[in-house]
Design an enzyme around this catalytic site. Structure first.
Site, PDB file in Angstrom:
ATOM      1  CE  LYS A 294      22.443  24.139 -11.026  1.00  0.00           C
ATOM      2  NZ  LYS A 294      22.944  24.884 -12.209  1.00  0.00           N
TER       3      LYS A 294
ATOM      4  CG  ASP B  39      25.122  34.773 -15.070  1.00  0.00           C
ATOM      5  OD1 ASP B  39      25.731  35.770 -14.645  1.00  0.00           O
ATOM      6  OD2 ASP B  39      24.654  33.882 -14.335  1.00  0.00           O
TER       7      ASP B  39
END
Length: 206
Positions: free
Chosen positions: A51, A132
């Site tokens: 990532k 989230d």
């Protein structure tokens, strides 16, 4: 053998009117997805994902790495293998996100919701505040296990009710016999947009 750091450095972005564009990368990387702050690549011939954060979000790499470190050994979260100034290397998680399950008509059973609850409890036990939580960072693997990714916001201090609202909607609507188990992507995106504007909150919580 090329290092994780070298793989991350091979990734170059440019900023355009349409957003961030991938300019180049190592041939050892296969692009698999893009988010608000990073691109994700499969490291070829491995079961690992790289990532790489966009320059303006590179500070998130260190924050997320620290959180993953706290979660190591908890089966609901990926193992982290390396981290740098703007990147993370974690398990490549195969399977379907809950968003994909809804859009493809793959049934989500209550035991998966219970497993997500257990995963979030385990994170809280580490002093974190899971925030989230949404349909795209909850994955059901081919082995029917739950994995949670994208944990950068697990140290937020505000009270995030997003998962509680998703869970309420699951039992209040999705579990009803006549409720459709396959929902078009544009409808799912519209529901998410309305939720962010707090238009649907009273309906879910009523």
């Amino acid at each position: 053998m090329i290092t994780y750091n070298e793989l991350a450095k091979s990734v170059e972005f440019s900023s355009t009117k349409r957003g961030i564009v991938l300019e180049r990368k190592s041939n050892d990387l296969e692009f698999i997805g893009a988010g608000r702050s990073a691109y994700v690549f499969k490291i070829k011939s491995t079961n690992k994902a790289l990532k790489v954060f966009f320059p303006e979000f590179s500070h998130i790499a260190g924050e997320e790495a620290e959180i993953y470190q706290l979660l190591q050994g908890i089966s609901y979260f990926p193992t982290m293998y390396d981290a740098g100034d703007n990147y993370l290397v974690i398990d490549l998680i195969e399977g379907h996100t809950l968003f994909e399950c809804l859009s493809k008509g793959i049934e989500i059973k209550p035991d998966k919701i219970n497993k997500i609850d257990e995963a979030l409890k385990r994170a809280k036990d580490q002093g974190l505040n899971p925030s989230d939580i949404h349909l795209r960072n909850l994955i059901i693997t081919p082995e029917e296990q739950i994995k949670i990714i994208d944990v950068a916001r697990f140290r937020q201090t505000k009270n995030c009710t997003q998962w509680d609202d998703l869970k309420r909607a699951f039992y209040k609507f999705y579990c009803k016999p006549l409720f459709p188990k396959k929902i078009p992507v544009f409808i799912l995106n519209s529901i998410a947009a309305l939720y962010k504007k707090e238009i649907l909150i009273n309906l879910v919580r009523r």
